[in-house]
Write an enzyme that holds these catalytic residues in place. Structure first.
Site, PDB file in Angstrom:
ATOM      1  N   LYS A 182      30.321 -16.880  69.632  1.00  0.00           N
ATOM      2  CA  LYS A 182      29.480 -16.485  70.762  1.00  0.00           C
ATOM      3  C   LYS A 182      30.294 -15.799  71.856  1.00  0.00           C
ATOM      4  O   LYS A 182      29.787 -14.910  72.530  1.00  0.00           O
ATOM      5  CB  LYS A 182      28.724 -17.694  71.329  1.00  0.00           C
ATOM      6  N   LYS A 217      25.005 -16.463  57.577  1.00  0.00           N
ATOM      7  CA  LYS A 217      23.860 -17.286  58.000  1.00  0.00           C
ATOM      8  C   LYS A 217      22.745 -16.424  58.594  1.00  0.00           C
ATOM      9  O   LYS A 217      23.021 -15.497  59.346  1.00  0.00           O
ATOM     10  CB  LYS A 217      24.368 -18.274  59.067  1.00  0.00           C
ATOM     11  N   LYS A 274      19.012 -16.071  64.636  1.00  0.00           N
ATOM     12  CA  LYS A 274      17.964 -15.570  65.523  1.00  0.00           C
ATOM     13  C   LYS A 274      18.376 -14.231  66.116  1.00  0.00           C
ATOM     14  O   LYS A 274      17.544 -13.454  66.536  1.00  0.00           O
ATOM     15  CB  LYS A 274      17.756 -16.553  66.679  1.00  0.00           C
TER      16      LYS A 274
END
Ligand code: TYM
Length: 332
Positions: A114, A196, A199
């Site tokens: 992130k 993965k 979103k």
């Protein structure tokens, strides 16, 4: 409650949920809600570690609650609440910060990912994310935490923090265990099936959102990347695309992987991809219409949230007061 073991989980009300969130978390919660004393939160405090649009965050928070209920999570059985409604989360997080090392947080995979994705806003909250998650879990003395594979490292650190505190003082926190599904704990991206499904995927065709309409879902599955060869066989190493689709099919059709393989034996990739798209959209359609209905009843949602927050605050308050006593905070 009823001598049942306690189970805790949460989802951030950010972006659109994907079928990965559904498979890895909600579908598992549905199976567990009858056998455990369940707390399912909407983690809005975690959500703000990445900049959010306030109006959207508010709307997505309610929409998430409606989704939980539309999926079949029963607010009469489970405690459903918004994380920020229970101040004990922030309070315990502060205490646990003093039992967590900076180096441990810097090593967290999700923090590194992130920070790279949001280089303009590497804030303290982003780094502290796992400690807040530990506080969530430990406040409720949860024995089990059903999450997807990507949360394994965060769960490990929650266990470490609990054990560290227990060793310094005396047993205070239940040391939680993760519950990971054998099938569905990691749904991968349809375009890059070794990654993965997320979103916030760069390629929107790689993620299927719960909000996608039927045509979009089917189109995304038709475009899904498959592998060389033509056999529909579960082999994640050599056939990541097909294996990911088989996993999705198995979760959404409630079948085992061997059952799914048998069903598609001798069929081509085209038919297979269409069938996966259909089973996913068939499962999502009633959830979406139910969610819209529930979302329209603001009074009902507020009642669920009020009851949830009261119940959560009661349990959380007991743990927090125990912690304050052990660390030497004077209480009146
Ligand atoms: P979040 O919102 O990122 O993800 C919610 C849940 O969805 C699972 N998940 C997946 N499962 C399978 N395949 C995927 N592609 C996939 N993507 C996401 C996640 O593992 C998670 O179970 N930090 C948590 C929220 C949280 C929490 C907690 C969880 C806050 N406090 C306390 C448990 C206990 C999270 O990442 O949510």
């Amino acid at each position: 409650m009823d001598g049942k073991k306690t189970l805790y989980s949460a989802i951030q009300p950010t972006n659109n949920l994907t079928i990965g969130n559904y498979a890895g978390a909600i579908s598992n919660w549905l199976k567990l809600q009858n056998d455990y004393d369940c707390y399912f939160a909407i983690a809005n405090m975690h959500a703000i570690t990445v900049r959010q649009n306030p109006a959207e965050l508010r709307q997505k928070t309610l929409s998430m609650l409606a989704l939980y209920i539309a999926c079949g999570i029963d607010p009469d059985k489970c405690c459903l609440y918004i994380q920020s409604h229970v101040p004990a989360h922030a309070e315990l997080c502060w205490v646990l910060n003093t039992f967590t090392y900076v180096g441990e947080m810097e090593r967290m995979t999700q923090f590194k990912d992130k920070s790279a994705r949001h280089a303009e806003n590497v804030n303290m909250g982003l780094m502290d994310y796992p400690v807040l998650m530990a506080a969530d879990i430990l406040l409720y003395q949860a024995e089990y935490v059903p999450v997807g594979e990507d949360q394994r490292q965060h769960l490990e650190i929650a266990r470490d923090i609990a054990q560290r505190f227990n060793n310094i003082y005396s047993p205070t926190f239940t040391v939680p265990e993760g519950l990971f599904l054998k099938v569905g704990a990691k749904i991968n991206d349809l375009q890059e099936p070794v990654k993965k499904m997320s979103k916030s995927a760069e390629n929107p065709n790689g993620s299927v959102f719960l909000s996608d309409d039927r045509d979009t879902v089917i189109r995304k599955f038709k475009r899904a990347v498959t592998d060389s060869g033509s056999e529909i066989k579960y082999d994640p190493e050599n056939k990541p695309g097909v294996s990911n689709l088989l996993t999705i099919y198995s979760v959404f059709a409630d079948k085992t992987i061997p059952e799914a393989e048998a069903e598609f034996a001798g069929k081509g990739y085209g038919d297979f991809k269409l069938a996966v798209g259909e089973v996913v959209s068939d499962r999502l359609a009633p959830v979406k219409s139910e969610q819209a209905k529930i979302l329209a009843d603001r009074e009902y949602l507020n009642t669920v949230l009020k009851n949830g927050a009261e119940r959560a605050a009661h349990t959380a308050g007991r743990t927090l007061s125990k912690v304050y006593k052990k660390i030497g905070f004077y209480q009146i």
